[in-house]
Design a protein around this motif. Sequence first.
Motif, short mmCIF file in Angstrom:
data_model
loop_
_atom_site.label_atom_id
_atom_site.label_comp_id
_atom_site.label_asym_id
_atom_site.label_seq_id
_atom_site.Cartn_x
_atom_site.Cartn_y
_atom_site.Cartn_z
N VAL A 233 0.88 -1.27 -0.03
CA VAL A 233 0.05 0.08 0.10
C VAL A 233 0.83 1.13 0.05
CG1 VAL A 233 -1.71 1.31 1.43
CG2 VAL A 233 -1.81 -1.00 1.09
N SER B 80 0.29 5.22 0.08
CA SER B 80 -0.79 6.30 0.12
C SER B 80 -0.23 7.69 0.86
CB SER B 80 -2.05 5.99 0.73
OG SER B 80 -2.75 4.88 0.06
N ALA B 81 -0.40 8.53 0.24
CA ALA B 81 -0.05 9.72 0.98
C ALA B 81 -0.78 10.45 2.27
CB ALA B 81 0.42 11.00 0.03
N GLY B 82 -2.13 9.85 2.17
CA GLY B 82 -2.92 10.39 3.34
C GLY B 82 -4.04 9.40 3.70
N PRO B 83 -5.20 9.77 4.36
CA PRO B 83 -6.07 8.75 4.77
C PRO B 83 -6.60 8.13 3.57
CG PRO B 83 -6.33 10.91 5.81
CD PRO B 83 -5.22 11.07 4.82
N THR B 84 -7.38 6.87 3.61
CA THR B 84 -8.01 6.28 2.58
C THR B 84 -9.39 6.87 2.48
OG1 THR B 84 -7.09 4.25 2.91
CG2 THR B 84 -9.00 4.13 2.06
N GLY C 25 -10.17 12.32 -3.24
CA GLY C 25 -9.19 12.55 -2.11
C GLY C 25 -8.16 13.76 -2.78
N TYR D 1 -5.88 13.19 -5.24
CA TYR D 1 -4.66 12.97 -6.18
C TYR D 1 -4.66 12.65 -7.54
CZ TYR D 1 -3.77 11.64 -1.32
OH TYR D 1 -3.78 11.60 0.15
N PHE E 69 0.41 14.27 -8.91
CA PHE E 69 0.59 14.65 -7.27
C PHE E 69 1.98 13.90 -6.99
CE2 PHE E 69 0.74 12.29 -3.39
CZ PHE E 69 0.58 13.58 -2.43
N ASN F 45 6.08 15.01 -6.37
CA ASN F 45 6.63 14.68 -5.26
C ASN F 45 7.81 13.73 -5.33
OD1 ASN F 45 5.45 16.32 -2.98
ND2 ASN F 45 3.68 15.33 -4.00
N ALA G 129 8.80 14.09 -1.38
CA ALA G 129 8.87 15.58 -0.95
C ALA G 129 7.50 15.87 -0.39
CB ALA G 129 8.91 16.16 -2.32
N ALA H 17 -5.26 6.86 10.52
CA ALA H 17 -5.66 7.99 9.80
C ALA H 17 -7.05 7.99 9.64
CB ALA H 17 -4.75 7.68 8.30
N ILE I 177 -3.52 15.65 6.72
CA ILE I 177 -3.07 14.35 6.98
C ILE I 177 -2.02 13.74 6.20
CG2 ILE I 177 -3.56 12.06 8.08
CD1 ILE I 177 -6.45 12.99 8.74
N THR J 260 0.82 10.77 5.70
CA THR J 260 1.07 9.41 5.99
C THR J 260 2.25 8.69 5.38
OG1 THR J 260 -0.45 8.55 4.44
CG2 THR J 260 -1.29 8.90 6.33
N ARG K 297 3.64 4.61 5.05
CA ARG K 297 3.25 3.49 5.45
C ARG K 297 4.47 2.54 4.94
NH1 ARG K 297 -1.47 6.05 3.50
NH2 ARG K 297 -3.57 5.20 4.48
#
Lengths: 196, 284
Positions: free
Chosen positions: A31, A33-37, A113, A115, A177, A181, B126, B263, B276, B278, B280
Amino acid sequence: MSFITRGFSGRSRDRDDRLPPGQTLVPDFPVLSAGPTPEVDTAEWEFTIRTESGVHRWNWDEFMALAIEDVDTDIHCVTHWSKLGTNWRGVSLDTLFEHVETEREFVMAHSYGGYTTNVPLDELLGGKAWVAFEFDGEPLEPEHGGPARLLVPHLYFWKSAKWVRGLLMMDEDEPGFWEQNGYHLHGDPWTEERYW
Amino acid sequence: MSEAVAQRPESNAPSAVPPSAALRAVPRSGWHVATVASTRRETPNASRLELDVDGWPGNAAGQHLDVRLTAPDGYTATRSYSIASSGTGTRVTLAVDKLPDGEVSPYLVDEVRGGDMLEVHGPLGAFFVWAPDAAAAGDSDGDDTGGPTAGTRPVQLIAGGSGVVPLFAMAAAHGAVADSTPFRLLYSVRSPDDVYFADELQRLAEASAPLRLDLVYTRRAPDGWPSSPARITREVLETAVIPAAERPRVFVCGSTGFVERVADWLVELGHDARSIRTERYGGT
Ligand SMILES: Cc1cc2nc3c(=O)[nH]c(=O)nc-3n(C[C@H](O)[C@H](O)[C@H](O)COP(=O)(O)OP(=O)(O)OC[C@H]3O[C@@H](n4cnc5c(N)ncnc54)[C@H](O)[C@@H]3O)c2cc1C
Protein backbone atom coordinates in the motif's frame (compact mmCIF):
# COMPACT_ATOMS: atom_id res chain seq x y z
CA MET A 1 28.66 1.68 -9.54
CA SER A 2 27.41 -1.47 -7.86
CA PHE A 3 29.77 -3.26 -5.46
CA ILE A 4 29.45 -6.28 -3.20
CA THR A 5 28.17 -5.51 0.28
CA ARG A 6 30.42 -7.10 2.89
CA GLY A 7 28.69 -9.85 4.82
CA PHE A 8 25.45 -9.85 2.82
CA SER A 9 24.33 -13.06 1.20
CA GLY A 10 20.62 -12.46 0.77
CA ARG A 11 17.83 -14.80 1.62
CA SER A 12 16.26 -16.02 -1.55
CA ARG A 13 17.36 -16.83 -5.03
CA ASP A 14 13.87 -17.33 -6.35
CA ARG A 15 14.56 -14.84 -9.10
CA ASP A 16 11.71 -15.00 -11.46
CA ASP A 17 11.85 -13.63 -15.02
CA ARG A 18 8.66 -11.80 -14.25
CA LEU A 19 10.37 -9.77 -11.53
CA PRO A 20 11.78 -6.41 -12.69
CA PRO A 21 15.17 -5.25 -11.34
CA GLY A 22 15.25 -4.07 -7.72
CA GLN A 23 11.92 -5.75 -6.90
CA THR A 24 11.17 -8.34 -4.20
CA LEU A 25 8.26 -10.78 -4.23
CA VAL A 26 5.67 -10.22 -1.55
CA PRO A 27 2.62 -12.29 -0.66
CA ASP A 28 0.56 -9.43 0.78
CA PHE A 29 -0.65 -6.34 -1.03
CA PRO A 30 1.64 -3.31 -0.87
CA VAL A 31 0.00 0.00 0.00
CA LEU A 32 1.40 3.36 -1.03
CA SER A 33 -0.76 6.31 0.01
CA ALA A 34 0.04 9.86 1.02
CA GLY A 35 -2.94 10.39 3.31
CA PRO A 36 -6.05 8.79 4.74
CA THR A 37 -8.08 6.38 2.66
CA PRO A 38 -11.13 8.15 1.17
CA GLU A 39 -14.49 6.43 1.54
CA VAL A 40 -16.39 6.60 -1.72
CA ASP A 41 -19.99 5.44 -2.00
CA THR A 42 -20.86 3.78 -5.30
CA ALA A 43 -24.21 5.63 -5.19
CA GLU A 44 -22.28 8.87 -5.61
CA TRP A 45 -19.45 7.49 -7.69
CA GLU A 46 -18.95 8.89 -11.14
CA PHE A 47 -16.28 8.43 -13.76
CA THR A 48 -15.55 11.10 -16.36
CA ILE A 49 -13.32 11.60 -19.36
CA ARG A 50 -12.81 15.28 -20.18
CA THR A 51 -11.59 16.31 -23.60
CA GLU A 52 -11.27 19.56 -25.54
CA SER A 53 -14.84 19.08 -26.75
CA GLY A 54 -16.70 17.90 -23.68
CA VAL A 55 -17.22 15.47 -20.86
CA HIS A 56 -18.13 11.79 -21.01
CA ARG A 57 -19.74 10.48 -17.83
CA TRP A 58 -20.65 7.12 -16.34
CA ASN A 59 -22.35 6.50 -13.03
CA TRP A 60 -21.83 3.17 -11.25
CA ASP A 61 -24.72 1.36 -12.93
CA GLU A 62 -23.79 2.63 -16.38
CA PHE A 63 -20.22 1.60 -15.73
CA MET A 64 -21.22 -1.91 -14.67
CA ALA A 65 -23.21 -2.27 -17.88
CA LEU A 66 -20.03 -1.91 -19.96
CA ALA A 67 -18.01 -4.89 -21.19
CA ILE A 68 -16.17 -6.29 -18.20
CA GLU A 69 -12.86 -8.10 -18.60
CA ASP A 70 -10.87 -10.49 -16.42
CA VAL A 71 -7.27 -9.42 -16.02
CA ASP A 72 -4.43 -11.60 -14.74
CA THR A 73 -1.32 -9.57 -14.23
CA ASP A 74 1.76 -8.86 -12.14
CA ILE A 75 1.99 -5.59 -10.22
CA HIS A 76 5.10 -3.68 -9.22
CA CYS A 77 5.17 -1.04 -6.50
CA VAL A 78 7.90 1.60 -6.51
CA THR A 79 8.66 0.71 -2.86
CA HIS A 80 10.34 -2.47 -4.26
CA TRP A 81 7.44 -4.88 -3.80
CA SER A 82 6.03 -7.01 -6.57
CA LYS A 83 3.08 -9.33 -6.53
CA LEU A 84 2.71 -11.89 -9.31
CA GLY A 85 -0.43 -13.34 -10.83
CA THR A 86 -2.98 -10.97 -9.39
CA ASN A 87 -6.53 -11.26 -10.63
CA TRP A 88 -8.78 -8.29 -11.38
CA ARG A 89 -12.05 -7.44 -13.10
CA GLY A 90 -12.59 -4.13 -14.77
CA VAL A 91 -13.47 -2.15 -17.87
CA SER A 92 -10.78 -1.72 -20.49
CA LEU A 93 -9.76 1.84 -21.31
CA ASP A 94 -10.27 0.83 -24.96
CA THR A 95 -13.97 0.41 -24.14
CA LEU A 96 -14.13 3.71 -22.27
CA PHE A 97 -12.42 5.60 -25.11
CA GLU A 98 -14.49 3.94 -27.85
CA HIS A 99 -16.65 7.00 -28.42
CA VAL A 100 -14.21 9.62 -27.18
CA GLU A 101 -12.74 11.93 -29.82
CA THR A 102 -9.61 13.76 -28.78
CA GLU A 103 -6.46 15.15 -30.33
CA ARG A 104 -4.80 15.32 -26.95
CA GLU A 105 -2.13 12.74 -26.22
CA PHE A 106 -1.65 13.00 -22.47
CA VAL A 107 -3.85 12.07 -19.55
CA MET A 108 -4.08 13.29 -15.98
CA ALA A 109 -5.90 10.76 -13.84
CA HIS A 110 -7.83 12.42 -11.00
CA SER A 111 -8.87 10.59 -7.86
CA TYR A 112 -11.30 11.04 -5.01
CA GLY A 113 -9.18 12.57 -2.28
CA GLY A 114 -7.53 14.86 -4.81
CA TYR A 115 -4.58 12.80 -6.00
CA THR A 116 -3.44 12.95 -9.59
CA THR A 117 -1.03 11.02 -11.77
CA ASN A 118 -0.05 11.54 -15.39
CA VAL A 119 0.09 8.88 -18.13
CA PRO A 120 0.45 9.24 -21.92
CA LEU A 121 -2.75 8.10 -23.67
CA ASP A 122 -0.98 5.47 -25.77
CA GLU A 123 0.13 3.77 -22.54
CA LEU A 124 -3.54 3.32 -21.63
CA LEU A 125 -4.91 1.98 -24.92
CA GLY A 126 -4.36 -1.33 -26.74
CA GLY A 127 -5.30 -3.69 -23.91
CA LYS A 128 -2.85 -2.12 -21.46
CA ALA A 129 -5.12 -0.47 -18.90
CA TRP A 130 -8.43 -0.89 -17.11
CA VAL A 131 -10.63 0.73 -14.52
CA ALA A 132 -10.80 -2.17 -12.05
CA PHE A 133 -13.39 -2.70 -9.33
CA GLU A 134 -12.74 -6.29 -8.28
CA PHE A 135 -9.64 -7.97 -6.87
CA ASP A 136 -9.41 -11.73 -6.34
CA GLY A 137 -13.13 -12.09 -6.79
CA GLU A 138 -14.05 -9.51 -4.16
CA PRO A 139 -15.07 -5.87 -4.45
CA LEU A 140 -11.92 -3.78 -4.34
CA GLU A 141 -11.28 -2.60 -0.77
CA PRO A 142 -11.01 1.14 -0.11
CA GLU A 143 -7.44 0.68 1.16
CA HIS A 144 -6.50 -0.69 -2.25
CA GLY A 145 -8.34 1.96 -4.22
CA GLY A 146 -11.96 0.86 -4.14
CA PRO A 147 -14.58 1.24 -5.34
CA ALA A 148 -12.55 1.56 -8.53
CA ARG A 149 -8.95 2.22 -9.45
CA LEU A 150 -7.01 2.61 -12.61
CA LEU A 151 -5.01 -0.52 -13.44
CA VAL A 152 -1.94 0.13 -15.59
CA PRO A 153 0.15 -2.89 -14.62
CA HIS A 154 3.04 -2.32 -17.03
CA LEU A 155 3.97 0.86 -15.09
CA TYR A 156 4.83 1.22 -11.39
CA PHE A 157 1.68 0.88 -9.37
CA TRP A 158 1.32 4.49 -8.25
CA LYS A 159 0.25 5.15 -11.88
CA SER A 160 -2.71 2.83 -11.23
CA ALA A 161 -4.54 5.69 -9.53
CA LYS A 162 -6.58 4.51 -6.53
CA TRP A 163 -10.12 5.90 -6.07
CA VAL A 164 -10.06 7.09 -9.67
CA ARG A 165 -12.84 9.48 -10.65
CA GLY A 166 -11.80 10.77 -14.01
CA LEU A 167 -9.31 11.36 -16.78
CA LEU A 168 -8.47 14.80 -18.06
CA MET A 169 -7.00 14.96 -21.57
CA MET A 170 -4.01 17.32 -21.87
CA ASP A 171 -1.92 18.67 -24.74
CA GLU A 172 1.33 18.28 -22.84
CA ASP A 173 2.62 15.79 -20.31
CA GLU A 174 2.49 17.35 -16.85
CA PRO A 175 3.55 15.89 -13.51
CA GLY A 176 0.72 14.71 -11.24
CA PHE A 177 0.75 14.62 -7.45
CA TRP A 178 3.16 11.69 -7.12
CA GLU A 179 5.42 12.93 -9.87
CA GLN A 180 5.66 16.41 -8.30
CA ASN A 181 6.71 14.71 -5.10
CA GLY A 182 9.65 12.89 -6.57
CA TYR A 183 8.36 9.95 -8.60
CA HIS A 184 9.28 9.51 -12.23
CA LEU A 185 7.18 11.12 -14.97
CA HIS A 186 6.82 7.79 -16.82
CA GLY A 187 7.50 4.94 -14.34
CA ASP A 188 8.62 1.84 -16.30
CA PRO A 189 9.58 -0.85 -13.74
CA TRP A 190 11.80 -2.71 -16.26
CA THR A 191 14.11 0.29 -16.62
CA GLU A 192 13.65 1.30 -12.95
CA GLU A 193 12.11 4.68 -13.71
CA ARG A 194 11.40 5.22 -10.02
CA TYR A 195 12.44 8.75 -9.22
CA TRP A 196 13.51 11.86 -11.07
CA MET B 1 -15.49 23.58 -20.85
CA SER B 2 -12.67 25.66 -19.60
CA GLU B 3 -9.35 24.03 -18.90
CA ALA B 4 -8.83 25.82 -15.63
CA VAL B 5 -12.08 24.52 -14.26
CA ALA B 6 -11.48 21.06 -15.59
CA GLN B 7 -8.09 20.80 -13.97
CA ARG B 8 -9.26 21.81 -10.59
CA PRO B 9 -10.22 18.64 -8.78
CA GLU B 10 -13.74 19.03 -7.53
CA SER B 11 -13.16 17.46 -4.17
CA ASN B 12 -10.45 18.13 -1.61
CA ALA B 13 -7.13 18.44 -3.29
CA PRO B 14 -3.83 17.57 -1.72
CA SER B 15 -2.60 17.62 -5.29
CA ALA B 16 -2.43 21.38 -5.19
CA VAL B 17 1.30 21.22 -4.49
CA PRO B 18 2.75 23.72 -6.94
CA PRO B 19 5.59 22.01 -8.83
CA SER B 20 7.89 24.87 -7.90
CA ALA B 21 7.38 24.23 -4.19
CA ALA B 22 7.99 20.53 -4.59
CA LEU B 23 11.11 21.10 -6.66
CA ARG B 24 12.46 23.63 -4.22
CA ALA B 25 11.86 21.39 -1.24
CA VAL B 26 13.75 18.39 -2.60
CA PRO B 27 17.31 18.17 -3.75
CA ARG B 28 17.62 15.86 -6.76
CA SER B 29 17.97 12.23 -5.79
CA GLY B 30 20.75 9.94 -7.00
CA TRP B 31 22.92 6.95 -6.09
CA HIS B 32 25.65 7.55 -3.51
CA VAL B 33 28.25 5.50 -1.67
CA ALA B 34 27.78 5.65 2.09
CA THR B 35 30.48 4.69 4.58
CA VAL B 36 29.21 3.50 7.93
CA ALA B 37 30.72 5.84 10.53
CA SER B 38 29.25 4.03 13.51
CA THR B 39 26.46 1.75 14.63
CA ARG B 40 24.90 1.29 18.03
CA ARG B 41 21.99 -0.50 19.61
CA GLU B 42 19.02 1.80 19.63
CA THR B 43 16.71 -0.65 21.40
CA PRO B 44 17.02 -4.40 22.06
CA ASN B 45 15.57 -4.92 18.60
CA ALA B 46 16.94 -1.99 16.59
CA SER B 47 20.18 -0.30 15.59
CA ARG B 48 21.12 3.26 14.81
CA LEU B 49 23.44 3.75 11.84
CA GLU B 50 25.46 6.89 11.20
CA LEU B 51 26.44 7.12 7.53
CA ASP B 52 28.83 9.46 5.75
CA VAL B 53 27.32 9.74 2.31
CA ASP B 54 29.64 10.84 -0.46
CA GLY B 55 28.07 13.69 -2.43
CA TRP B 56 24.86 13.71 -0.36
CA PRO B 57 22.95 16.91 -1.27
CA GLY B 58 21.31 17.21 2.15
CA ASN B 59 17.71 16.32 2.92
CA ALA B 60 14.54 17.70 4.42
CA ALA B 61 13.14 16.31 7.67
CA GLY B 62 10.89 13.36 6.85
CA GLN B 63 12.54 12.14 3.65
CA HIS B 64 13.81 8.62 3.10
CA LEU B 65 16.43 6.80 1.06
CA ASP B 66 16.81 3.38 -0.54
CA VAL B 67 19.55 1.03 0.60
CA ARG B 68 20.77 -1.55 -1.94
CA LEU B 69 22.71 -4.59 -0.75
CA THR B 70 24.58 -6.76 -3.26
CA ALA B 71 25.57 -10.40 -2.63
CA PRO B 72 28.75 -11.91 -4.11
CA ASP B 73 26.77 -13.51 -6.95
CA GLY B 74 25.27 -10.15 -7.93
CA TYR B 75 21.90 -10.72 -6.26
CA THR B 76 20.58 -7.45 -4.84
CA ALA B 77 17.95 -6.47 -2.27
CA THR B 78 16.69 -2.91 -1.93
CA ARG B 79 14.61 -1.42 0.89
CA SER B 80 13.54 2.08 1.91
CA TYR B 81 14.59 3.69 5.21
CA SER B 82 13.55 7.01 6.65
CA ILE B 83 16.25 9.48 7.58
CA ALA B 84 16.37 10.54 11.23
CA SER B 85 18.51 13.58 10.44
CA SER B 86 18.00 16.61 8.20
CA GLY B 87 19.89 19.58 6.85
CA THR B 88 22.72 20.23 4.45
CA GLY B 89 25.39 17.90 5.85
CA THR B 90 26.60 14.60 4.35
CA ARG B 91 26.17 12.72 7.65
CA VAL B 92 22.89 10.77 7.65
CA THR B 93 21.31 8.88 10.56
CA LEU B 94 19.11 5.80 10.12
CA ALA B 95 17.39 3.64 12.72
CA VAL B 96 16.35 0.16 11.68
CA ASP B 97 14.04 -2.31 13.37
CA LYS B 98 14.84 -6.00 12.94
CA LEU B 99 12.08 -8.09 11.43
CA PRO B 100 12.76 -11.66 12.57
CA ASP B 101 12.43 -13.23 9.12
CA GLY B 102 13.55 -10.19 7.21
CA GLU B 103 16.15 -10.21 4.50
CA VAL B 104 17.63 -6.73 4.85
CA SER B 105 16.81 -5.47 8.35
CA PRO B 106 18.68 -8.24 10.25
CA TYR B 107 21.75 -7.44 8.15
CA LEU B 108 21.53 -3.72 8.91
CA VAL B 109 20.79 -4.29 12.61
CA ASP B 110 23.23 -7.09 13.44
CA GLU B 111 25.86 -7.38 10.74
CA VAL B 112 26.83 -3.90 9.58
CA ARG B 113 29.80 -2.28 11.33
CA GLY B 114 31.89 0.85 11.12
CA GLY B 115 33.83 1.16 7.86
CA ASP B 116 31.35 -0.87 5.78
CA MET B 117 30.15 0.66 2.56
CA LEU B 118 26.54 0.72 1.42
CA GLU B 119 24.86 1.98 -1.73
CA VAL B 120 22.08 4.44 -1.05
CA HIS B 121 19.69 6.32 -3.33
CA GLY B 122 18.10 9.54 -2.24
CA PRO B 123 16.93 11.76 -0.79
CA LEU B 124 13.40 10.59 -1.65
CA GLY B 125 9.88 11.83 -1.03
CA ALA B 126 8.86 15.46 -1.07
CA PHE B 127 5.43 15.25 0.52
CA PHE B 128 6.06 13.68 3.91
CA VAL B 129 8.37 16.52 4.98
CA TRP B 130 8.41 19.38 7.44
CA ALA B 131 10.68 22.39 7.28
CA PRO B 132 10.55 25.45 9.53
CA ASP B 133 10.99 28.12 6.86
CA ALA B 134 8.99 26.15 4.34
CA ALA B 135 6.13 25.42 6.69
CA ALA B 136 4.40 27.79 4.32
CA ALA B 137 5.75 26.22 1.13
CA GLY B 138 5.22 22.75 2.52
CA ASP B 139 1.78 23.78 3.59
CA SER B 140 0.52 23.10 0.17
CA ASP B 141 -2.65 21.37 1.23
CA GLY B 142 -4.41 24.23 -0.47
CA ASP B 143 -6.73 24.59 2.48
CA ASP B 144 -5.10 27.50 4.17
CA THR B 145 -7.09 30.40 2.87
CA GLY B 146 -8.64 32.33 5.68
CA GLY B 147 -6.95 30.28 8.38
CA PRO B 148 -4.07 31.33 10.57
CA THR B 149 -0.82 31.69 8.67
CA ALA B 150 0.71 28.38 7.74
CA GLY B 151 3.64 28.61 10.12
CA THR B 152 1.41 28.88 13.12
CA ARG B 153 -0.62 25.75 12.48
CA PRO B 154 0.36 23.30 15.19
CA VAL B 155 1.99 20.02 14.19
CA GLN B 156 0.88 16.64 15.47
CA LEU B 157 3.19 13.67 14.91
CA ILE B 158 1.89 10.11 15.39
CA ALA B 159 4.35 7.20 15.32
CA GLY B 160 4.07 3.45 15.59
CA GLY B 161 7.37 1.72 16.44
CA SER B 162 10.13 2.48 13.93
CA GLY B 163 7.71 4.91 12.27
CA VAL B 164 9.10 7.46 14.68
CA VAL B 165 12.24 7.89 12.56
CA PRO B 166 11.06 10.60 10.12
CA LEU B 167 8.94 12.20 12.84
CA PHE B 168 11.98 12.45 15.10
CA ALA B 169 13.76 14.22 12.23
CA MET B 170 10.90 16.74 12.12
CA ALA B 171 10.87 17.26 15.89
CA ALA B 172 14.65 17.66 15.93
CA ALA B 173 14.54 20.18 13.05
CA HIS B 174 11.86 22.08 14.92
CA GLY B 175 13.94 22.07 18.13
CA ALA B 176 17.14 23.05 16.33
CA VAL B 177 15.72 26.35 15.08
CA ALA B 178 13.69 27.01 18.23
CA ASP B 179 10.66 27.30 15.97
CA SER B 180 7.57 28.47 17.84
CA THR B 181 5.10 26.14 16.11
CA PRO B 182 3.48 23.90 18.75
CA PHE B 183 4.66 20.30 18.25
CA ARG B 184 3.21 17.19 19.79
CA LEU B 185 4.29 13.57 19.32
CA LEU B 186 2.09 10.59 20.09
CA TYR B 187 4.35 7.55 20.02
CA SER B 188 3.21 3.94 20.30
CA VAL B 189 5.88 1.50 21.50
CA ARG B 190 5.84 -2.06 22.80
CA SER B 191 7.65 -1.31 26.06
CA PRO B 192 9.79 1.38 27.71
CA ASP B 193 12.89 -0.34 26.26
CA ASP B 194 11.62 0.11 22.73
CA VAL B 195 11.63 3.90 22.60
CA TYR B 196 13.88 5.14 19.79
CA PHE B 197 15.83 8.37 20.40
CA ALA B 198 14.70 8.26 24.02
CA ASP B 199 17.30 10.74 25.34
CA GLU B 200 16.95 13.08 22.39
CA LEU B 201 13.17 13.12 22.70
CA GLN B 202 13.45 13.81 26.40
CA ARG B 203 15.74 16.78 25.71
CA LEU B 204 13.43 18.09 23.00
CA ALA B 205 10.53 17.89 25.43
CA GLU B 206 12.45 20.08 27.87
CA ALA B 207 13.81 22.56 25.31
CA SER B 208 12.74 26.12 24.65
CA ALA B 209 10.65 25.15 21.61
CA PRO B 210 9.09 22.26 23.40
CA LEU B 211 7.79 19.05 22.03
CA ARG B 212 4.93 17.56 23.90
CA LEU B 213 5.52 13.82 24.13
CA ASP B 214 2.78 11.26 24.76
CA LEU B 215 3.78 7.59 24.93
CA VAL B 216 1.46 4.65 24.50
CA TYR B 217 2.75 1.22 25.60
CA THR B 218 1.27 -1.76 23.79
CA ARG B 219 2.91 -4.70 25.64
CA ARG B 220 4.53 -3.49 28.86
CA ALA B 221 4.18 -0.13 30.58
CA PRO B 222 6.65 1.35 33.07
CA ASP B 223 6.01 0.63 36.77
CA GLY B 224 3.30 2.86 38.15
CA TRP B 225 2.02 3.86 34.69
CA PRO B 226 -1.61 4.96 35.00
CA SER B 227 -2.99 2.69 32.29
CA SER B 228 -2.33 -0.92 31.38
CA PRO B 229 -0.63 -1.69 28.07
CA ALA B 230 -2.91 -1.51 25.05
CA ARG B 231 -2.84 -0.53 21.43
CA ILE B 232 -3.78 2.98 20.39
CA THR B 233 -7.52 3.45 20.19
CA ARG B 234 -9.74 6.16 18.87
CA GLU B 235 -10.25 7.33 22.45
CA VAL B 236 -6.50 7.75 22.90
CA LEU B 237 -6.41 9.86 19.76
CA GLU B 238 -9.21 11.97 21.16
CA THR B 239 -7.22 12.86 24.26
CA ALA B 240 -3.59 12.78 23.11
CA VAL B 241 -3.85 14.51 19.73
CA ILE B 242 -4.19 18.23 19.05
CA PRO B 243 -7.94 18.67 18.47
CA ALA B 244 -9.24 19.07 14.93
CA ALA B 245 -10.57 22.51 15.85
CA GLU B 246 -6.99 23.75 16.13
CA ARG B 247 -6.34 22.55 12.58
CA PRO B 248 -3.08 20.73 13.19
CA ARG B 249 -0.98 19.45 10.34
CA VAL B 250 -0.73 15.74 11.12
CA PHE B 251 2.03 13.32 10.11
CA VAL B 252 1.40 9.61 10.71
CA CYS B 253 4.07 6.94 10.20
CA GLY B 254 4.39 3.24 10.98
CA SER B 255 3.30 -0.12 9.64
CA THR B 256 0.57 -0.02 7.00
CA GLY B 257 -2.07 -1.31 9.42
CA PHE B 258 -1.18 1.22 12.11
CA VAL B 259 -1.31 4.11 9.66
CA GLU B 260 -4.61 2.95 8.13
CA ARG B 261 -6.29 2.71 11.52
CA VAL B 262 -4.97 6.00 12.86
CA ALA B 263 -5.69 7.97 9.70
CA ASP B 264 -9.26 6.62 9.52
CA TRP B 265 -9.90 7.59 13.14
CA LEU B 266 -8.44 11.06 12.62
CA VAL B 267 -10.89 11.66 9.78
CA GLU B 268 -13.73 10.38 11.97
CA LEU B 269 -12.60 12.79 14.69
CA GLY B 270 -13.03 15.69 12.31
CA HIS B 271 -9.51 16.21 11.01
CA ASP B 272 -9.39 17.43 7.44
CA ALA B 273 -8.07 14.59 5.26
CA ARG B 274 -5.96 17.17 3.42
CA SER B 275 -4.09 17.98 6.63
CA ILE B 276 -3.07 14.37 7.26
CA ARG B 277 0.09 13.08 5.65
CA THR B 278 1.05 9.44 5.94
CA GLU B 279 4.03 7.18 5.39
CA ARG B 280 3.28 3.44 5.35
CA TYR B 281 6.22 1.14 6.04
CA GLY B 282 4.62 -2.11 4.93
CA GLY B 283 3.52 -5.17 6.83
CA THR B 284 0.03 -5.37 8.20
C1 LIG C 1 9.26 4.98 2.93
C2 LIG C 1 9.67 3.88 3.87
C3 LIG C 1 10.49 4.17 4.95
C4 LIG C 1 10.89 3.18 5.84
N1 LIG C 1 11.67 3.51 6.90
C5 LIG C 1 12.03 2.57 7.81
C6 LIG C 1 12.82 2.92 8.95
O1 LIG C 1 13.20 4.08 9.15
N2 LIG C 1 13.15 1.94 9.83
C7 LIG C 1 12.75 0.64 9.64
O2 LIG C 1 13.10 -0.21 10.47
N3 LIG C 1 12.00 0.27 8.56
C8 LIG C 1 11.64 1.21 7.63
N4 LIG C 1 10.88 0.84 6.53
C9 LIG C 1 10.60 -0.59 6.30
C10 LIG C 1 11.77 -1.19 5.48
O3 LIG C 1 11.78 -0.66 4.18
C11 LIG C 1 11.68 -2.72 5.31
O4 LIG C 1 10.42 -3.05 4.80
C12 LIG C 1 11.91 -3.46 6.60
O5 LIG C 1 13.20 -3.16 7.11
C13 LIG C 1 11.78 -4.96 6.36
O6 LIG C 1 12.73 -5.37 5.40
P1 LIG C 1 13.36 -6.83 5.48
O7 LIG C 1 14.17 -7.05 4.24
O8 LIG C 1 14.07 -7.03 6.77
O9 LIG C 1 12.11 -7.79 5.52
P2 LIG C 1 11.49 -8.56 4.27
O10 LIG C 1 12.33 -9.77 4.03
O11 LIG C 1 11.35 -7.63 3.17
O12 LIG C 1 10.05 -8.87 4.79
C14 LIG C 1 9.72 -9.91 5.65
C15 LIG C 1 8.21 -9.92 5.83
O13 LIG C 1 7.79 -8.84 6.64
C16 LIG C 1 6.78 -8.05 6.01
N5 LIG C 1 7.09 -6.65 6.26
C17 LIG C 1 7.78 -5.80 5.46
N6 LIG C 1 7.88 -4.60 6.04
C18 LIG C 1 7.26 -4.68 7.23
C19 LIG C 1 7.04 -3.76 8.29
N7 LIG C 1 7.47 -2.49 8.23
N8 LIG C 1 6.35 -4.19 9.38
C20 LIG C 1 5.91 -5.48 9.45
N9 LIG C 1 6.09 -6.38 8.48
C21 LIG C 1 6.76 -6.00 7.38
C22 LIG C 1 6.88 -8.36 4.55
O14 LIG C 1 5.59 -8.27 3.96
C23 LIG C 1 7.44 -9.78 4.53
O15 LIG C 1 6.38 -10.70 4.55
C24 LIG C 1 10.46 1.83 5.64
C25 LIG C 1 9.63 1.54 4.54
C26 LIG C 1 9.24 2.53 3.67
C27 LIG C 1 8.34 2.19 2.53
